[in-house]
Scaffold this active site. Structure first.
Site, short mmCIF file in Angstrom:
data_model
loop_
_atom_site.label_atom_id
_atom_site.label_comp_id
_atom_site.label_asym_id
_atom_site.label_seq_id
_atom_site.Cartn_x
_atom_site.Cartn_y
_atom_site.Cartn_z
N ASN A 62 0.41 -1.18 -0.20
CA ASN A 62 0.05 -0.06 -0.30
C ASN A 62 0.77 1.29 0.09
OD1 ASN A 62 0.37 -1.20 2.04
ND2 ASN A 62 -0.91 0.45 3.40
N GLU A 64 0.48 5.32 0.47
CA GLU A 64 -0.57 6.19 0.96
C GLU A 64 -0.77 7.21 0.55
OE1 GLU A 64 -2.37 4.17 5.39
OE2 GLU A 64 -0.74 5.74 5.08
N CYS A 73 -4.13 0.67 -2.31
CA CYS A 73 -3.59 -0.59 -1.93
C CYS A 73 -2.40 -1.98 -2.51
CB CYS A 73 -5.13 -1.03 -1.57
SG CYS A 73 -6.44 -0.47 -1.05
N GLU A 75 -2.99 -4.88 -3.03
CA GLU A 75 -3.34 -5.72 -3.98
C GLU A 75 -3.49 -5.15 -5.85
OE1 GLU A 75 -5.89 -6.66 -0.12
OE2 GLU A 75 -4.95 -5.04 -1.34
N CYS A 112 -9.82 -5.76 0.25
CA CYS A 112 -11.42 -4.35 0.69
C CYS A 112 -12.15 -4.62 -1.39
CB CYS A 112 -10.74 -2.94 0.63
SG CYS A 112 -10.27 -2.11 -1.09
N CYS A 115 -10.20 -3.31 -4.45
CA CYS A 115 -9.55 -4.31 -4.92
C CYS A 115 -9.73 -5.60 -5.23
CB CYS A 115 -8.24 -5.22 -3.40
SG CYS A 115 -7.71 -3.20 -3.18
#
Length: 163
Positions: A62, A64, A73, A75, A112, A115
């Protein structure tokens, strides 16, 4: 009126040691990617490693940003990188590991919704299920045989073609 029942079947391994060797190796790459995540705001680190049909391993973590929606993210970082470097090569499996700088993550953390949608579209486009393995820092590992086990009511090309 009738009810629609949706079931998912997942496999739970008690430890990494129960995983097949190639999956355990992939999970270790996800753990290493997790350690390199850029998560100064959430302090929640996620790493992903995926194995392609051609044997290549692609990792992501990830990333940010102070403008939260601008982050990405782990993934999706891995999937988009795989699509950019190895277009049209199916993903065999993906391993995901999550940790926190502020608490011990002992439960498996699934992807999530955003993803899951990205993974589903990759699965749909290349017509091959992606095995998903996910865990926290330690402990149990959950396996889904396909993204559809985690996203049973899908929205994809077929949906748009019927409009």
């Amino acid at each position: 009126m009738k009810k629609l029942e949706i079931k998912s079947t997942l496999t739970v391994f008690d430890t990494l040691d129960e995983l097949p060797t190639e999956v355990a190796s992939l999970m270790k790459k996800a753990v290493q990617a997790r350690k390199n995540a850029y998560a100064p705001y959430s302090k929640f680190r996620v790493g992903a490693a995926l194995e392609l049909e051609n044997g290549a391993i692609v990792v992501g973590n990830n990333q940010e940003n102070a403008v939260y929606p601008s982050g990405l993210c782990a993934e999706r970082v891995a999937i988009f990188q795989a699509g950019a470097i190895y277009p049209n090569i199916p993903i065999k499996r993906m391993a995901i590991s999550a940790s926190s700088d502020t608490f011990n993550v002992v439960t498996p953390i699934p992807p999530c919704g955003a993803c899951r949608q990205s993974m589903y579209e990759y699965e749909e486009n290349l017509k091959q299920p992606i095995e998903l393995y996910f865990m926290g820092e330690t402990g149990k590992v959950v396996k889904a045989d396909s993204v559809q086990e985690l996203l049973p009511l899908t929205f994809g090309k077929a949906t748009l073609n019927n409009i």
